[in-house]
Design an enzyme around this catalytic site. Structure first.
Site, short mmCIF file in Angstrom:
data_model
loop_
_atom_site.label_atom_id
_atom_site.label_comp_id
_atom_site.label_asym_id
_atom_site.label_seq_id
_atom_site.Cartn_x
_atom_site.Cartn_y
_atom_site.Cartn_z
N ARG A 199 -6.80 4.90 -3.00
CA ARG A 199 -6.92 3.46 -2.83
C ARG A 199 -7.05 3.08 -1.36
NH1 ARG A 199 -2.08 -0.97 -3.81
NH2 ARG A 199 -3.32 -2.84 -3.42
N CYS B 33 0.82 -1.22 0.00
CA CYS B 33 0.00 0.00 0.00
C CYS B 33 0.85 1.26 0.00
CB CYS B 33 -0.93 0.01 1.20
SG CYS B 33 -2.19 -1.30 1.18
#
Length: 290
Positions: A235, A189
């Site tokens: 995201r 991430c």
């Protein structure tokens, strides 16, 4: 005799390229085979086959210009680059360092062009040669150095934005707490690999579009990393909100993978919108001057 010699030179030229092609296949086939069954199977480097296909297409499109380049062989520089490339390849194979193994292309390919044609052929193929950068995975030491700060920045920004929106959210380091759930901002991430992928797409797009304004090109290239970073924040926000509203299974299940698509679509949309905006601005300035 002169006619015979003139007729034989194209044959020698073609045979030279043939032997080089055979040598490159023998040299790099094991690397590509290993990558296809290992490196390119991962999410971080799944774009590898696409980069190979793009490179093949780029060099194929330049084949006529390369063949037409004057023969001004640069032996000294060519052999120097080839020696460096072979050394990097050998070290990469022996120590399983994919960055060095695939990075050797950046030296071997221009070396071949210098030895067979000359500097003009290298200038003709400058973009395909540059694009070889995206074939090599990022070095692990660089990834480790950059990933930590990126995760920290992303978790801090996400928490601040959602807290301002009224969500019960906080963080401890890169651990995000929202309601009854805890989410770890993992290495995947951090957005580093998405930045790498978007850089590959963005530079290819700008090359194909061939914008005439240097300012347009400079702004677009400079925007790639900030856009990828912003898209990765989107995201993580999506994943946090999905987890909070739909539960941990939804956040870690199918929607977690779908968030990766959201990331790339959002980044490309930002990039294309910026390109269109700059076209309008530059066209407007040109019209005002006229």
């Amino acid at each position: 005799m002169a006619a015979v010699l003139g007729a034989s030179s194209p044959v020698r030229f073609n045979l030279s390229w043939l032997w080089v092609a055979v040598g490159l296949v023998v040299m790099y086939a094991p690397s590509y085979w290993d990558a296809a069954h290992g490196l390119w199977q991962s999410d971080d480097f799944g774009h590898g086959p696409i980069i190979v296909a793009v490179l093949a297409w780029l060099f194929w499109n330049k084949r006529a210009e390369i063949a037409a380049a004057p023969v001004e062989r640069s032996g000294t520089l060519g052999w120097l680059l080839l020696s460096v490339g072979l050394f990097l390849y050998l070290i990469g194979r022996v120590f399983s360092a994919s960055s060095l193994e695939f990075g050797s292309h950046l030296f071997v390919v221009p070396a071949v062009l210098l030895l067979l044609r000359g500097p003009t052929a290298v200038r003709v193929a400058w973009f395909p040669i540059f694009y070889l950068v995206f074939l090599a995975p990022l070095p692990a030491s660089f990834v480790d150095l950059i990933t930590g700060p990126l995760k920290s920045w992303i978790s801090h920004i996400v928490v601040d934005l959602l807290y301002a929106a009224g969500y019960p959210i906080g963080r401890t380091g890169v651990m995000i707490n929202i309601g009854p759930y805890q989410l770890l901002v993992a290495d995947a991430c951090s957005g580093l690999h998405s930045m790498f992928s978007l850089s590959a797409l963005g530079t290819l797009y700008m090359y194909l579009m061939a914008r005439k304004s240097w300012l347009h090109n400079a702004v677009m290239i400079a925007s790639i990393l900030p856009i990828a970073f912003a898209a990765n924040i989107i995201r993580v926000i999506v994943l946090v909100l999905v987890t909070y509203h739909m539960g941990d299974e939804a956040g870690q299940g199918f929607l977690h993978g779908a968030a990766g698509m959201v990331l790339m679509v959002a980044a490309l949309m930002f990039f294309f919108l910026l390109d269109s905006f700059l076209l309008l601005v530059i066209k407007s300035r040109a019209d005002n001057r006229n």
